[in-house]
Design an enzyme around this catalytic site. Structure first.
Site, PDB file in Angstrom:
ATOM      1  N   CYS A   1      38.071  42.756  35.136  1.00  0.00           N
ATOM      2  CA  CYS A   1      37.718  43.572  36.483  1.00  0.00           C
ATOM      3  C   CYS A   1      38.905  44.757  37.159  1.00  0.00           C
ATOM      4  O   CYS A   1      39.666  45.378  38.424  1.00  0.00           O
ATOM      5  CB  CYS A   1      37.254  43.215  37.839  1.00  0.00           C
ATOM      6  SG  CYS A   1      35.969  41.619  37.582  1.00  0.00           S
TER       7      CYS A   1
ATOM      8  N   HIS B   1      43.058  44.863  41.510  1.00  0.00           N
ATOM      9  CA  HIS B   1      41.745  44.344  41.115  1.00  0.00           C
ATOM     10  C   HIS B   1      40.673  45.153  41.768  1.00  0.00           C
ATOM     11  O   HIS B   1      41.057  45.659  42.358  1.00  0.00           O
ATOM     12  CB  HIS B   1      41.844  42.439  40.929  1.00  0.00           C
ATOM     13  CG  HIS B   1      39.906  42.209  41.122  1.00  0.00           C
ATOM     14  ND1 HIS B   1      39.136  42.048  41.719  1.00  0.00           N
ATOM     15  CD2 HIS B   1      40.120  40.997  40.020  1.00  0.00           C
ATOM     16  CE1 HIS B   1      38.230  41.608  40.907  1.00  0.00           C
ATOM     17  NE2 HIS B   1      39.139  40.522  39.970  1.00  0.00           N
TER      18      HIS B   1
ATOM     19  N   LYS C   1      39.678  29.059  41.519  1.00  0.00           N
ATOM     20  CA  LYS C   1      41.350  28.979  40.412  1.00  0.00           C
ATOM     21  C   LYS C   1      42.195  27.850  40.815  1.00  0.00           C
ATOM     22  O   LYS C   1      43.509  28.254  40.492  1.00  0.00           O
ATOM     23  CB  LYS C   1      41.499  30.770  40.772  1.00  0.00           C
ATOM     24  CG  LYS C   1      40.518  31.306  40.824  1.00  0.00           C
ATOM     25  CD  LYS C   1      41.089  33.060  40.422  1.00  0.00           C
ATOM     26  CE  LYS C   1      40.402  34.431  40.363  1.00  0.00           C
ATOM     27  NZ  LYS C   1      39.145  34.076  40.220  1.00  0.00           N
TER      28      LYS C   1
ATOM     29  N   GLN D   1      45.723  35.533  42.520  1.00  0.00           N
ATOM     30  CA  GLN D   1      46.390  34.871  41.003  1.00  0.00           C
ATOM     31  C   GLN D   1      47.174  34.100  41.110  1.00  0.00           C
ATOM     32  O   GLN D   1      48.422  33.495  40.755  1.00  0.00           O
ATOM     33  CB  GLN D   1      46.721  36.222  40.373  1.00  0.00           C
ATOM     34  CG  GLN D   1      45.101  36.722  39.454  1.00  0.00           C
ATOM     35  CD  GLN D   1      44.468  35.423  38.206  1.00  0.00           C
ATOM     36  OE1 GLN D   1      45.215  34.122  38.172  1.00  0.00           O
ATOM     37  NE2 GLN D   1      42.950  35.918  37.870  1.00  0.00           N
TER      38      GLN D   1
ATOM     39  N   ASP E   1      46.243  40.316  48.928  1.00  0.00           N
ATOM     40  CA  ASP E   1      45.481  39.346  47.517  1.00  0.00           C
ATOM     41  C   ASP E   1      46.225  38.827  46.702  1.00  0.00           C
ATOM     42  O   ASP E   1      46.794  38.815  45.687  1.00  0.00           O
ATOM     43  CB  ASP E   1      44.660  40.471  45.900  1.00  0.00           C
ATOM     44  CG  ASP E   1      44.078  40.257  45.422  1.00  0.00           C
ATOM     45  OD1 ASP E   1      43.663  38.952  44.916  1.00  0.00           O
ATOM     46  OD2 ASP E   1      43.467  40.850  44.900  1.00  0.00           O
TER      47      ASP E   1
HETATM   48  N1  PMP Z   1      42.166  39.393  42.762  1.00  0.00           N
HETATM   49  C1  PMP Z   1      42.637  39.063  41.642  1.00  0.00           C
HETATM   50  C2  PMP Z   1      43.284  39.180  41.019  1.00  0.00           C
HETATM   51  C3  PMP Z   1      41.695  38.079  40.798  1.00  0.00           C
HETATM   52  O1  PMP Z   1      42.322  37.853  39.173  1.00  0.00           O
HETATM   53  C4  PMP Z   1      40.285  37.729  41.260  1.00  0.00           C
HETATM   54  C5  PMP Z   1      39.258  37.266  40.035  1.00  0.00           C
HETATM   55  N2  PMP Z   1      39.259  37.138  38.634  1.00  0.00           N
HETATM   56  C6  PMP Z   1      39.920  38.658  42.224  1.00  0.00           C
HETATM   57  C7  PMP Z   1      40.491  39.265  42.909  1.00  0.00           C
HETATM   58  C8  PMP Z   1      38.461  37.772  42.779  1.00  0.00           C
HETATM   59  O2  PMP Z   1      38.224  36.314  42.885  1.00  0.00           O
HETATM   60  P1  PMP Z   1      36.918  35.907  43.349  1.00  0.00           P
HETATM   61  O3  PMP Z   1      35.815  36.675  41.687  1.00  0.00           O
HETATM   62  O4  PMP Z   1      37.097  34.785  43.107  1.00  0.00           O
HETATM   63  O5  PMP Z   1      36.133  36.950  44.485  1.00  0.00           O
END
Ligand code: PMP
Length: 412
Positions: A370, A128, A231, A208, A205
């Protein structure tokens, strides 16, 4: 609530989420954008309003009753989250704004001080932007180099390449646990072992994975782990950074100010104990309380049952969508994926698809999620993504598939 081994009763759980009763022009909402953010059950909202109605006060600064109540709730929220991910205790859990800020905390506090020319940060092609952009920019500032573990044609990490890419020059391996685009669940323990064999740290990370999988940071042997409350049925504005105690202890803070200090003189300052050393200023108190309530809710429902339910729905969606020859679903096969499907329909832009599907009340995401470099690898500029959680049902997947079929016919 039944025993853990029973299947999850999604229709009953839906009653915990008033938002799911919404309709648009008489069409019921079908919320399939859970990988972006999950919905919030009533008891989490109530825990936040209870704080504001009954014990709103700043933490760690007052000896009056309200401040004491708020401080205890705020500190205990760290314990609850620590337990949720198998951390040893609150000293290993720093509250941040979200996963992104957790990543930046380590990148600034550790990376900026520790990395230099000749050092390497190993990421994956499915990172991401939260991790990819962060390490890319810290590498630029420090002269370190980023290297990327490629993916195979079916959306798995190429572990042979990983073994070659992680070397004695590697200082950090930053890897997404569950891909928010491919649905791939990565072998992070295996990667942790490789990283540690070369004296590198591993940052997982968990944005998810934590909402859907039982996390035990000790078993994963990761040095850092991050996820966001929003989430996991929690509020926005709060997330957690886990770090092994000895590593956090050795790390310099990068945000300075109130609360993160023990003693201050005009000349110098001493840092507070963990985790407060990394939580400068007035924290997100209400959100922290909501975060703890959210992970307790998820535990009450049963994380294993949530995992099974959501991945069953994703497998069903995968099977139904791939019945159409002009639909491509990215990532591993139906029986080996996380709780989401990212896909494209030949000749229909993902944004158009998402807009038509929205006319049927179905909320999905369209774009690059992203993961722009991953989309380059996939040869797509964008994709549509449906992602599932504990309150979704099979008939909602049917509604998605029917809406996608309408879009196909419109553009045929
Ligand atoms: N890593 C992953 C795999 C994500 O799916 C997301 C959220 N789309 C993030 C990081 C970032 O999360 P946040 O926007 O809550 O910081």
């Amino acid at each position: 609530m039944g025993v853990q081994s029973e299947r999850l009763d999604a229709p009953a759980l839906r009653e915990d989420f008033p938002i799911l009763e919404r309709e648009f022009d008489g069409t019921p909402l079908v919320y399939l954008d859970n990988a972006a953010t999950s919905q919030t059950p009533e008891r989490v909202v109530e825990s936040i309003s209870d704080y504001y109605y009954r014990y709103n006060a700043n933490v760690h600064r007052g000896i009056h009753n309200l401040s004491q109540e708020a401080s205890i709730a705020y500190e205990e929220a760290h314990d609850t989250v620590a337990e949720f991910i198998g951390a040893a205790g609150r000293e290993e859990v720093v509250f941040t704004k979200n996963t992104t800020e957790a990543m930046n905390t380590v990148a600034y506090a550790w990376g900026l001080n520790e990395l230099g020319p000749g050092d390497e940060v190993v990421l994956t092609e499915m990172e991401h932007h939260a991790s990819l952009v962060t390490w890319q920019q810290i590498a630029k500032k420090t002269g370190a180099e980023c290297r990327f573990i490629p993916i195979t044609d079916d959306g798995y990490l190429d572990m042979n390449a990983a073994a070659d890419l992680i070397t004695d020059d590697t200082r950090m391996v930053s890897v997404v646990h569950a891909s928010n685009t491919l649905g791939t669940v990565n072998p992070v323990r295996e990667l942790a072992d490789i990283a540690h064999d070369h004296g590198a740290y591993i940052f997982v990370d968990g944005a998810q994975s934590a909402p859907h999988m039982e996390i035990d940071v000790a078993e994963l042997d990761c040095d850092f782990f991050a996820f966001s409350a929003h989430k996991v049925c929690g509020p926005t504005g709060i997330g957690a950074l886990y770090g092994k105690e000895e590593i956090l202890e050795a790390m310099e803070p990068y945000l300075y100010g109130g609360d993160m200090i023990l003693k201050v003189t005009f000349e110098d300052s001493q840092w507070n104990e963990l985790p407060w050393k990394f939580e400068a200023g007035t924290p997100n108190i209400a959100q922290a309380i909501g975060f703890a309530e959210a992970v307790e809710y998820v535990e009450d429902v049963g994380i294993d049952r949530i995992h099974r339910h959501s991945t069953d729905l994703a497998a069903y969606a995968y099977d139904r969508l791939t019945e159409y020859d002009d639909v491509e679903v990215y990532g591993p096969p139906a029986d080996d994926r996380g709780p989401l499907v990212a896909f494209n329909v030949d000749g229909v832009h993902a944004h158009d698809l998402s807009s038509i599907v929205n006319d049927y009340g179905v909320a999905i995401r369209a774009g690059d999620h992203c993961t722009q470099p991953l989309h380059d690898v996939l040869g797509a500029t964008a994709s549509a993504r449906a992602s599932f959680y504990l309150y979704n049902t099979e008939s909602e997947v049917d509604a998605l598939v029917e809406a996608v079929n309408e879009a196909r016919q419109l553009f045929a």
